[in-house]
Design an enzyme around this catalytic site. Structure first.
Site, PDB file in Angstrom:
ATOM      1  N   ASP A 114       0.854  -1.170   0.000  1.00 42.63           N
ATOM      2  CA  ASP A 114       0.000   0.000   0.000  1.00 42.63           C
ATOM      3  C   ASP A 114       0.900   1.232   0.000  1.00 42.63           C
ATOM      4  O   ASP A 114       2.095   1.148   0.303  1.00 42.63           O
ATOM      5  CB  ASP A 114      -0.889  -0.030   1.244  1.00 42.63           C
ATOM      6  CG  ASP A 114      -1.712   1.229   1.403  1.00 42.63           C
ATOM      7  OD1 ASP A 114      -2.429   1.597   0.453  1.00 42.63           O
ATOM      8  OD2 ASP A 114      -1.637   1.849   2.474  1.00 42.63           O
ATOM      9  N   ASP A 169      -0.263   5.162   0.877  1.00 44.27           N
ATOM     10  CA  ASP A 169      -0.528   6.157   1.921  1.00 44.27           C
ATOM     11  C   ASP A 169      -0.572   5.516   3.302  1.00 44.27           C
ATOM     12  O   ASP A 169      -1.320   4.568   3.546  1.00 44.27           O
ATOM     13  CB  ASP A 169      -1.851   6.866   1.642  1.00 44.27           C
ATOM     14  CG  ASP A 169      -1.784   7.731   0.391  1.00 44.27           C
ATOM     15  OD1 ASP A 169      -0.884   8.578   0.313  1.00 44.27           O
ATOM     16  OD2 ASP A 169      -2.618   7.543  -0.514  1.00 44.27           O
ATOM     17  N   THR A 172      -2.472   0.521  -4.526  1.00 43.28           N
ATOM     18  CA  THR A 172      -2.949   1.709  -3.842  1.00 43.28           C
ATOM     19  C   THR A 172      -4.346   2.109  -4.297  1.00 43.28           C
ATOM     20  O   THR A 172      -4.729   1.867  -5.442  1.00 43.28           O
ATOM     21  CB  THR A 172      -1.979   2.888  -4.068  1.00 43.28           C
ATOM     22  OG1 THR A 172      -2.511   4.083  -3.472  1.00 43.28           O
ATOM     23  CG2 THR A 172      -1.727   3.146  -5.544  1.00 43.28           C
ATOM     24  N   SER A 173      -5.086   2.749  -3.395  1.00 39.52           N
ATOM     25  CA  SER A 173      -6.392   3.295  -3.741  1.00 39.52           C
ATOM     26  C   SER A 173      -6.278   4.632  -4.460  1.00 39.52           C
ATOM     27  O   SER A 173      -7.290   5.162  -4.928  1.00 39.52           O
ATOM     28  CB  SER A 173      -7.246   3.450  -2.474  1.00 39.52           C
ATOM     29  OG  SER A 173      -7.541   2.179  -1.921  1.00 39.52           O
TER      30      SER A 173
END
Length: 230
Positions: free
Chosen positions: A22, A24, A117-118
């Protein structure tokens, strides 16, 4: 006086064939930007900013909005998310690497790993650049998936892109949604930072200074972790 018996936490050693990262809160500390943008959004919609910040981490923006405003049409969420992404991409003030991230990224250079990642590609590039971290060659961003974390789609796509079975992957995550996504994908999860501790990752570290990466002769990756104190 008896000698001190302060307990110590023994290191944990995990072995994987690939690492899925991931961004953030895990390798990039973007909390300052996230909190600025989402506080403003929450206030503009009559929501409690502190309550809103409990659910923003780890999800795509439209999915966060759907949680916070469940009766609102999804097309409105997607439209506002586009505005939010533009603002977040332009604002890199306070974006820094998580402690230990530069050394960690250098240690896994050349080893099988992917960013999952989103964030969309533009936001991921902006934040990785601001934090002076190398962008992984393999990456799964918001454009790559149909469903946001906590759905496991992103991690499963990352594993497939690397040609590694889910059970042989280790996920690095900081959020409840991300940890749930990794577990749903059938992967072990290393929780990073204070948000991760409450969500039952396989192991937990305070930051990335607490682990060492050792490539093995058979191509596997050995991770030695010094877990964060409870």
């Amino acid at each position: 006086m008896p000698a001190s018996t302060t307990p110590t936490t023994a290191p944990v050693v995990l072995t994987a064939k690939a690492l899925l990262l991931d961004m953030d809160g895990t390798i990039v500390n973007s909390d300052a930007v996230v909190e600025r943008c989402w506080r403003d959004w929450a206030v503009s919609h009559g929501l409690d900013p502190q309550e809103a910040l409990k659910v923003v981490h780890g999800r795509q923006g439209y999915a966060t909005m759907a949680v916070l405003l469940p009766d609102r049409p999804m097309e409105v969420n997607h439209a506002e998310n586009a505005v939010m992404l533009a603002r977040e991409t332009a604002d890199t003030n306070g974006v820094v690497p998580v402690a230990g991230a530069p050394a960690f990224m250098a240690a896994i250079d050349g080893l099988p790993h992917a960013l999952v990642t989103s964030a969309d590609a533009a936001l991921a590039t902006a934040r990785m650049t601001a934090a002076a971290l190398p962008m992984p060659e393999v990456r799964v961003t918001a454009e790559s998936v149909e469903a946001s974390k906590p759905d496991p789609e992103g991690f499963l796509k990352g594993a497939a892109a690397l040609g590694v079975a889910p059970a042989d992957c280790i996920v690095f995550e900081d959020s409840a949604a991300g940890i749930a996504a990794g577990r749903a994908a059938g992967m072990r999860v290393i929780g990073v930072g204070p948000r991760a501790a409450a969500h039952t990752p396989t192991a937990h570290v305070a930051d990335l200074t607490a682990l060492a990466v050792t490539p093995a002769a058979d191509g596997s990756i050995h991770l030695t972790l010094h877990p964060a104190a409870a």
